[in-house]
Design a protein around this motif. Structure first.
Motif, PDB file in Angstrom:
ATOM      1  N   ALA A  46       9.835   9.766  -4.066  1.00 47.54           N
ATOM      2  CA  ALA A  46       8.648   8.908  -3.966  1.00 47.54           C
ATOM      3  C   ALA A  46       8.671   7.765  -4.978  1.00 47.54           C
ATOM      4  O   ALA A  46       8.352   6.621  -4.632  1.00 47.54           O
ATOM      5  N   GLU A  47       9.053   8.048  -6.212  1.00 47.75           N
ATOM      6  CA  GLU A  47       9.046   7.000  -7.232  1.00 47.75           C
ATOM      7  C   GLU A  47      10.066   5.908  -6.895  1.00 47.75           C
ATOM      8  O   GLU A  47       9.755   4.712  -6.977  1.00 47.75           O
ATOM      9  N   LEU A  67       1.966   9.081  -6.201  1.00 50.16           N
ATOM     10  CA  LEU A  67       2.470  10.441  -5.994  1.00 50.16           C
ATOM     11  C   LEU A  67       3.570  10.751  -7.001  1.00 50.16           C
ATOM     12  O   LEU A  67       3.575  11.809  -7.623  1.00 50.16           O
ATOM     13  N   GLY A  68       4.488   9.803  -7.197  1.00 47.03           N
ATOM     14  CA  GLY A  68       5.520   9.869  -8.229  1.00 47.03           C
ATOM     15  C   GLY A  68       6.103  11.228  -8.483  1.00 47.03           C
ATOM     16  O   GLY A  68       6.673  11.863  -7.609  1.00 47.03           O
ATOM     17  N   ALA A  69       5.953  11.694  -9.712  1.00 46.65           N
ATOM     18  CA  ALA A  69       6.543  12.957 -10.159  1.00 46.65           C
ATOM     19  C   ALA A  69       5.932  14.163  -9.460  1.00 46.65           C
ATOM     20  O   ALA A  69       6.500  15.254  -9.495  1.00 46.65           O
ATOM     21  N   GLY A  70       4.798  13.990  -8.806  1.00 45.98           N
ATOM     22  CA  GLY A  70       4.176  15.098  -8.093  1.00 45.98           C
ATOM     23  C   GLY A  70       4.781  15.339  -6.722  1.00 45.98           C
ATOM     24  O   GLY A  70       4.462  16.326  -6.065  1.00 45.98           O
ATOM     25  N   ALA A  71       5.668  14.435  -6.281  1.00 49.43           N
ATOM     26  CA  ALA A  71       6.273  14.555  -4.953  1.00 49.43           C
ATOM     27  C   ALA A  71       7.197  15.756  -4.883  1.00 49.43           C
ATOM     28  O   ALA A  71       7.794  16.150  -5.887  1.00 49.43           O
ATOM     29  N   PRO A  72       7.331  16.331  -3.692  1.00 48.90           N
ATOM     30  CA  PRO A  72       8.302  17.421  -3.532  1.00 48.90           C
ATOM     31  C   PRO A  72       9.708  16.928  -3.892  1.00 48.90           C
ATOM     32  O   PRO A  72      10.000  15.737  -3.774  1.00 48.90           O
ATOM     33  N   GLY A  73      10.575  17.822  -4.308  1.00 44.30           N
ATOM     34  CA  GLY A  73      11.915  17.458  -4.760  1.00 44.30           C
ATOM     35  C   GLY A  73      12.732  16.674  -3.755  1.00 44.30           C
ATOM     36  O   GLY A  73      13.565  15.852  -4.125  1.00 44.30           O
ATOM     37  N   TRP A  74      12.508  16.899  -2.477  1.00 38.98           N
ATOM     38  CA  TRP A  74      13.283  16.224  -1.430  1.00 38.98           C
ATOM     39  C   TRP A  74      12.813  14.792  -1.173  1.00 38.98           C
ATOM     40  O   TRP A  74      13.479  14.037  -0.475  1.00 38.98           O
ATOM     41  N   LEU A  75      11.649  14.413  -1.721  1.00 41.97           N
ATOM     42  CA  LEU A  75      11.082  13.087  -1.461  1.00 41.97           C
ATOM     43  C   LEU A  75      11.198  12.219  -2.712  1.00 41.97           C
ATOM     44  O   LEU A  75      10.499  12.457  -3.697  1.00 41.97           O
ATOM     45  N   MET A 108       0.828  -1.209   0.000  1.00 45.10           N
ATOM     46  CA  MET A 108       0.000   0.000   0.000  1.00 45.10           C
ATOM     47  C   MET A 108       0.866   1.264   0.000  1.00 45.10           C
ATOM     48  O   MET A 108       0.569   2.216  -0.709  1.00 45.10           O
ATOM     49  N   VAL A 109       1.942   1.252   0.790  1.00 44.10           N
ATOM     50  CA  VAL A 109       2.849   2.412   0.799  1.00 44.10           C
ATOM     51  C   VAL A 109       3.526   2.543  -0.561  1.00 44.10           C
ATOM     52  O   VAL A 109       3.659   3.654  -1.098  1.00 44.10           O
ATOM     53  N   ALA A 110       3.923   1.412  -1.148  1.00 48.00           N
ATOM     54  CA  ALA A 110       4.560   1.440  -2.472  1.00 48.00           C
ATOM     55  C   ALA A 110       3.625   2.057  -3.509  1.00 48.00           C
ATOM     56  O   ALA A 110       4.033   2.943  -4.272  1.00 48.00           O
ATOM     57  N   ILE A 111       2.391   1.605  -3.530  1.00 48.92           N
ATOM     58  CA  ILE A 111       1.437   2.124  -4.520  1.00 48.92           C
ATOM     59  C   ILE A 111       1.182   3.606  -4.267  1.00 48.92           C
ATOM     60  O   ILE A 111       1.142   4.403  -5.211  1.00 48.92           O
ATOM     61  N   GLY A 112       1.054   3.991  -3.003  1.00 45.65           N
ATOM     62  CA  GLY A 112       0.868   5.408  -2.691  1.00 45.65           C
ATOM     63  C   GLY A 112       2.035   6.251  -3.183  1.00 45.65           C
ATOM     64  O   GLY A 112       1.847   7.315  -3.786  1.00 45.65           O
ATOM     65  N   CYS A 113       3.254   5.778  -2.939  1.00 43.03           N
ATOM     66  CA  CYS A 113       4.447   6.499  -3.411  1.00 43.03           C
ATOM     67  C   CYS A 113       4.477   6.580  -4.934  1.00 43.03           C
ATOM     68  O   CYS A 113       4.809   7.633  -5.502  1.00 43.03           O
ATOM     69  N   LEU A 114       4.123   5.481  -5.593  1.00 38.18           N
ATOM     70  CA  LEU A 114       4.146   5.466  -7.065  1.00 38.18           C
ATOM     71  C   LEU A 114       3.053   6.353  -7.646  1.00 38.18           C
ATOM     72  O   LEU A 114       3.256   6.980  -8.693  1.00 38.18           O
TER      73      LEU A 114
END
Length: 182
Positions: free
Chosen positions: A151-152, A141-149, A133-139
């Motif tokens: 996520a992908e 978010l992907g390119a929309g994540a802040p630069g410091w995270l 679930m965390v993996a899918i959430g991170c994926l």
């Protein structure tokens, strides 16, 4: 009016209703669509925990809920993985492992239920679900994540970890099922 007795099932219906909304949002343009898709997936994930929790503490577990809850979970995860793989935001092999294991375990549970044998969820399977679930959430978010995270990157690594745990737990469930098939 929604009664306390039926609220857990309505929460499950909400999770199913989120699936087409997630699909629609996934294809919208703009950075905000990454956030909205992640939020929808998060709400669906929390609803999975919430419906089961409420059903247990209020003692309103139902046959419909026992059938519908795992179906809703599998539809949500499979849809999200298909969307992510189709747009090359997730790797194909771990997604296949996860979806195939879910189908295998569902079939085993159905078979075992017919012969009145329960197959409880293992602690390792719960860890697998959390990683997935965390993996899918991170994926999402992907390119929309802040630069410091990253996520992908985090999502891809966690998806592979979830896939590995999927194989281990799937094999454990298969061993249990095979004992009762002869």
């Amino acid at each position: 009016m929604i009664s306390k007795k039926n609220l857990p099932n309505y929460i499950t219906y909400l999770r199913i209703a989120i699936i087409p909304a997630l699909t629609l949002v996934f294809f919208l343009k703009g950075e905000w669509s990454y956030y909205l898709g992640t939020i929808l997936f998060f709400i669906a994930g929390v609803s999975d925990w919430l419906d089961g929790y409420l059903a247990r503490i209020w003692h309103v577990e139902s046959s419909l809920g026992r059938v519908l809850d795992p179906i809703a979970d599998k539809l949500l995860v499979a849809t999200a993985l298909l969307l992510l793989v189709a747009t090359q935001r997730a790797d194909l092999l771990p997604a296949i492992a996860i979806v195939c294991r879910e189908i295998l375990v569902s079939g085993l549970r159905e078979f075992l239920a017919e012969i009145r044998i329960g197959m409880p969820v293992s602690k390792l399977a719960k860890i697998k679900t959390g990683a997935q679930m965390v993996a899918i959430g991170c994926l999402l978010l992907g390119a929309g994540a802040p630069g410091w995270l990253p996520a992908e990157l985090m999502g891809r690594i966690l998806l592979w970890i979830a896939a590995l745990l999927t194989l281990v737990t799937g094999y454990a469930y298969l061993r249990v099922g095979l004992k009762h098939m002869s």
